[in-house]
Design an enzyme around this catalytic site. Structure first.
Site, short mmCIF file in Angstrom:
data_model
loop_
_atom_site.label_atom_id
_atom_site.label_comp_id
_atom_site.label_asym_id
_atom_site.label_seq_id
_atom_site.Cartn_x
_atom_site.Cartn_y
_atom_site.Cartn_z
CB SER A 10 39.49 44.98 40.80
OG SER A 10 38.73 45.58 41.84
CG HIS A 34 37.57 41.44 41.56
ND1 HIS A 34 37.91 40.23 42.14
CD2 HIS A 34 37.55 42.34 42.57
CE1 HIS A 34 38.08 40.40 43.45
NE2 HIS A 34 37.86 41.67 43.74
CG ASP A 36 36.58 44.91 45.09
OD1 ASP A 36 36.76 43.71 45.39
OD2 ASP A 36 37.44 45.61 44.52
CG MET A 38 33.62 46.98 49.84
SD MET A 38 34.98 48.16 50.07
CE MET A 38 35.95 47.82 48.60
CG HIS A 67 36.22 40.46 46.99
ND1 HIS A 67 37.40 41.19 47.07
CD2 HIS A 67 36.11 39.82 48.17
CE1 HIS A 67 37.95 41.01 48.26
NE2 HIS A 67 37.18 40.19 48.96
CG MET A 69 35.58 42.66 50.92
SD MET A 69 36.57 43.94 50.12
CE MET A 69 35.81 43.94 48.50
CG MET A 138 41.69 39.45 51.05
SD MET A 138 41.07 39.99 49.45
CE MET A 138 41.48 41.74 49.48
CG ASP A 176 41.47 41.38 45.57
OD1 ASP A 176 41.96 42.35 44.97
OD2 ASP A 176 40.29 41.36 46.00
C1 DX5 Z 1 40.03 45.74 48.01
C2 DX5 Z 1 39.52 44.96 46.86
C3 DX5 Z 1 40.45 44.80 45.74
C4 DX5 Z 1 40.89 46.10 45.15
C5 DX5 Z 1 42.27 45.94 44.60
O1 DX5 Z 1 39.28 45.46 49.13
O2 DX5 Z 1 39.16 43.65 47.23
O3 DX5 Z 1 39.87 43.99 44.72
O4 DX5 Z 1 40.00 46.52 44.14
O5 DX5 Z 1 42.78 47.19 44.33
P1 DX5 Z 1 44.31 47.32 43.90
O6 DX5 Z 1 44.55 46.38 42.78
O7 DX5 Z 1 44.43 48.77 43.54
O8 DX5 Z 1 45.12 46.97 45.11
ZN ZN Z 2 38.43 42.48 45.57
#
Ligand code: DX5
Ligand code: ZN
Length: 223
Positions: A10, A34, A36, A38, A67, A69, A138, A176
């Site tokens: 990620s 991956h 993220d 948002m 991903h 969000m 999650m 995740d």
């Molecule tokens: C958080 C993300 C994760 C994040 C994980 O909302 O969905 O993918 O990047 O970060 P770590 O591995 O540091 O918990």
């Molecule tokens: Zn994520």
């Protein structure tokens, strides 16, 4: 099942000023990158997006997995596919009718996954298991890297894995959030096939080595 596991690196905690170099550093051991995304509404932060996917696409042949969000995730599917994204995971909590969202992902030419937060019962994804490529659980509050994994996720992985196996389906179960070298095996033992890790890879002293170890654990190999 040994040999089936994957590591999803990620990029949220990578050095984004040098994103292509950061991905090159770990991609030998990362099956998936991956990303993220948002929107500041579904989760408080804003992060990444279509331009990041398009910028990174020429520099790696690894699967780019978004991903989302975000609220109304389907409104981004076409532009993300055009930018080179291959798989999209949306949040069950963000949509009224996950079946329709899955159809829209497929129509955009994307692989489709459904994600649930810790507070959402695992039963909520069961009706969609035969229509998705992966289920992502999650293990933190979505929005930030660097949080601690909630061990309550392990029985949740077991529940989803049991239902997938009972129905003879071949889909991934991803975890995740807070996945590190010292807790990853527990997630794999519970039935996770994809380990998503941001800080566990990119904030490590040696990201390539951590990626190698995490992928070995995902694969059920001795690290
Ligand atoms: C958080 C993300 C994760 C994040 C994980 O909302 O969905 O993918 O990047 O970060 P770590 O591995 O540091 O918990
Ligand atoms: Zn994520």
């Amino acid at each position: 099942m040994p040999g089936m596991g994957k590591l999803a690196a990620s990029i949220l905690s990578a050095d984004l000023a040098h994103l292509a170099d950061q991905v090159k550093l770990v991609e030998e051991h990362a099956d998936i990158i991956h990303i993220d995304i948002m929107d500041g509404h579904f989760v408080p932060p804003i992060a990444l997006g279509t331009v990041v996917v398009a910028s990174l696409r020429p520099y790696t042949d690894r699967t780019l997995h978004g991903h989302l969000m975000v609220e109304a995730p389907e409104s981004y599917f076409d532009e993300l596919a055009d930018a080179g994204l291959e798989v999209v995971s949306f949040h069950h909590e963000a949509v009224a009718d996950p079946g329709t969202t899955i159809d829209k992902a497929r129509a955009a030419g994307l692989g489709a996954g459904v994600t649930i937060n810790m507070q959402t019962p695992t039963d909520e994804v069961v009706p969609y298991l035969d229509r998705v490529d992966d289920v992502m659980l999650m293990s933190i509050d979505p929005g930030w890297s660097g949080q601690t994994l909630d061990p309550g996720v392990y029985p949740r992985i077991e529940q989803v894995r049991a239902e997938i196996d009972r129905r003879g389906l071949d889909i991934d179960v991803e975890i995740d959030g807070g996945v590190k070298v010292d807790n990853a095996r527990r997630a794999v033992d519970a039935g996770a096939t994809v380990l998503v890790s941001a800080s566990g890879v990119f904030q490590a002293a040696n990201p390539a080595e951590n990626a190698r170890v995490l992928r070995a654990i995902a694969n059920g190999e001795a690290a």
